[in-house]
Design an enzyme around this catalytic site. Structure first.
Site, short mmCIF file in Angstrom:
data_model
loop_
_atom_site.label_atom_id
_atom_site.label_comp_id
_atom_site.label_asym_id
_atom_site.label_seq_id
_atom_site.Cartn_x
_atom_site.Cartn_y
_atom_site.Cartn_z
CG HIS A 193 -37.51 -14.42 15.74
ND1 HIS A 193 -37.01 -14.71 16.99
CD2 HIS A 193 -36.88 -13.30 15.33
CE1 HIS A 193 -36.12 -13.78 17.33
NE2 HIS A 193 -36.02 -12.91 16.35
CB CYS B 172 -32.93 -14.43 15.96
SG CYS B 172 -32.62 -12.83 15.23
CD GLU C 18 -39.15 -17.52 17.82
OE1 GLU C 18 -38.61 -18.19 16.92
OE2 GLU C 18 -38.59 -16.55 18.39
N1 GLN Z 1 -29.11 -9.03 18.52
C1 GLN Z 1 -29.15 -9.74 17.29
C2 GLN Z 1 -29.39 -8.82 16.11
O1 GLN Z 1 -29.85 -7.73 16.27
C3 GLN Z 1 -30.21 -10.84 17.34
C4 GLN Z 1 -31.61 -10.32 17.39
C5 GLN Z 1 -32.61 -11.35 17.82
O2 GLN Z 1 -32.25 -12.38 18.37
N2 GLN Z 1 -33.87 -11.07 17.62
O3 GLN Z 1 -29.12 -9.19 14.99
#
Ligand code: GLN
Length: 553
Positions: free
Chosen positions: A508, A382, A510
């Site tokens: 994500h 992400c 994970e």
């Molecule tokens: N801050 C970034 C976004 O909102 C990444 C979010 C995250 O890593 N979950 O897109």
């Protein structure tokens, strides 16, 4: 009729009640029961999505996009269930529902009180789990420790539920801690006795005591706990601390807890538990494996719980590849000050996990630069993917001002920008792009090779995304878009062509890694890390011989 196992915690927090709940789920699932697990969290937030990881640890995202307590990650990893919104209930949800009903006039002039209105709402939401999922057995874990003011309405609701559904349909499991007094070399049961007394004073008598301890528990102590707490000796289950998480269900099984609960609830198992797969995992974890080092460059690294699923996903992949991964926890803000670089240089691979807000972002970007230039395997999750794109953008466009508009709203090169549907959203709670979305994989890419299928579904939690204006120019210099949303609009996975393994996903991965089914991206990353470290791991399945599969408990 749905049957219930209620879990409460006593003495102190952090004794592994969540893992115990997950392990109990596994015991019952192995017996063929359709089950679901619910966590009751006493805080007033509607969900943990708005809480700092320092307060709460990781926010675990489910398929349906609900942002939940990290214990749900344990539940899913242990039982392989796909849980839903109804599985994490907070005081905030209860109160806001009851207040909304009151505003609508549903209570016809009545005075709204904790008993019965709040407790009725709690009971309805617990029953909803069985109704929505069709589970015949529901495990309910109460967050916090008995004696907390906040959790009283939950406990009162459980007390009422037991008298409504009867003892034959509900079991109370109380998880406590036996402190060790170094001076006399003794384990103490008194705090357990006190917390059971506390539970009794609110009308709940536990049926099972899971006594956690750092040291072996003598038979005499077990009998003492049984006597003082009014449970059968065989219902006192000592669980000694283990650094091998997946051993907990094996230990509980060895002490007969699965059979005890089945019998106690009048259930008939439809399946004989088969532990061979988990015994193999545990044996593999015990075995000496070639060591590799992976740096996790994050900003909540002081609190390991903040990256719970990442840590577990690395563990699953390492077991599958046959290596032992030492994690080097590096603070991205420290890297900015020039600290921690020796550790980064010792690493055979780098993970940049998710995160929000500008603090520490430059440290993550410089870790990505180092990974690209030094050909070190890199996995971006992400924000880690966004850091990799920003870094590559700076390199290609020759401008250090290249950025995400999250960190620099006025950047001349916004390679990462707000998702169009996010514009104008003011509320912070539950408003990100959340949950499962499909993604098509591009043949011939590292991502597609890792997954081995043409399309996937993964869990998301973000507001920002790859800015398509920069797709072409970055591609010309070697960025490959290996995962794209089916409508072609969103870059979900990016990787570098000219690199052994540099890959970032907007989702994500994970959250979908399981002990026996490591996530393909983590597995491919760890394989590449092993290559970098010049070690050859031997996978769990090939290696385990019969004698090695046995587990002492
Ligand atoms: N801050 C970034 C976004 O909102 C990444 C979010 C995250 O890593 N979950 O897109």
């Amino acid at each position: 009729m749905t049957k219930y196992i209620f879990l409460t915690g006593g003495v102190v927090s952090s004794v592994g009640k969540g893992v115990t709940t997950a392990a109990l789920g596994k015991l019952m699932k192995e017996r063929g029961f359709e089950l679901s697990i619910q966590k009751l969290d006493p805080y007033i937030n509607v969900d943990p999505g708005t809480m700092s990881p320092y307060q709460h640890g990781e926010v675990y995202v489910l398929d349906d996009g609900s942002e939940t307590d990290l214990d749900l990650g344990h539940y899913e990893r242990f039982t392989e269930a796909r849980l839903s919104r109804v599985c994490n209930l907070t005081s905030g949800q209860i109160y806001s529902n009851v207040i909304a009903q009151e505003r609508r006039g549903d209570f016809l002039g009545g005075t709204i009180q904790v008993i019965p209105h709040i407790t009725n709402e709690i009971k309805a939401r617990i029953r909803e789990v069985g109704q929505v999922t069709g589970a015949e057995l529901v495990l309910v874990e109460v967050g916090g420790t008995v004696g907390d003011i906040e959790s009283l309405p939950f406990l009162e609701a459980l007390r009422q539920m037991r008298s409504e559904i009867g003892r034959e349909n509900s079991v109370f499991v109380h998880v406590t801690w036996l402190p060790y007094i170094g001076a006399t070399g003794e384990l103490k049961t008194k705090p357990t006795q006190h917390s059971v007394r506390e539970l009794r004073s609110i009308g709940i008598s536990p049926d099972v005591i899971v006594a956690r301890s750092d040291y072996p528990v003598a038979e005499s102590l077990r009998e003492k706990i049984a006597q003082f707490c009014g449970v059968e000796p065989k219902a006192v289950i000592p669980v000694i601390t283990t650094d091998i998480l997946y051993e907990v269900p094996l230990r509980l099984e060895a002490q007969g807890l699965g059979d005890y609960l089945t019998h106690r609830l009048g259930l008939t198992a439809t399946k004989t538990p088969d532990w061979s797969e988990w015994e193999r995992l545990v044996a593999q974890e015990r075995r000496d494996r070639p060591r590799v080092r992976v740096a996790i460059v994050g900003k909540y690294v002081e609190l390991r719980d903040a990256y719970m699923s990442v840590r577990e996903a690395v563990r699953h992949a390492s077991l599958a590849v046959g290596v032992e991964t030492e994690l080097l926890w590096l603070h991205s803000a420290e890297l900015e000050k020039g600290k921690g670089w020796e550790d980064l240089r010792r690493a055979h691979g780098i993970i940049v996990p998710g995160g929000f807000d500008h603090r520490g972002i430059e440290g993550k970007i410089s870790a990505a630069r180092y990974a690209r230039e030094s050909q070190i395997p890199y996995l971006g999750l992400c924000l880690g993917m966004q850091a990799m794109v920003i870094e590559f953008g700076r390199h290609v466009l020759g401008s250090e001002d290249t950025n995400s508009t999250e960190f620099d709203p006025h950047t001349p090169h916004p390679v990462i920008d707000l998702l169009p549907e996010q514009r104008g959203i003011g509320d912070k709670g539950g408003t990100m792009r959340l949950g499962l979305y499909p993604c098509d994989l591009v043949p011939g890419t590292a991502a597609q090779r890792a997954y081995g299928v043409p399309s996937i579904e993964e869990r998301h939690r973000h507001r920002f995304e790859f800015n398509n204006t920069y797709r072409e120019i970055l591609a010309e210099h070697g960025m490959v878009y290996s995962g794209i949303s089916p409508d072609g609009k969103l870059v979900e996975i990016a990787e570098l062509a000219d690199h052994p393994f540099m890959l970032g996903s907007q989702f994500h991965p994970e959250f979908l890694s399981r002990p026996n089914r490591p996530h393909p991206l983590f597995r491919a990353f760890i394989e590449s890390v092993a290559e970098r470290a010049e070690v050859k791991g031997r996978p769990a399945v090939e290696r385990a011989s019969h004698s090695e599969q046995r587990v002492e408990s």
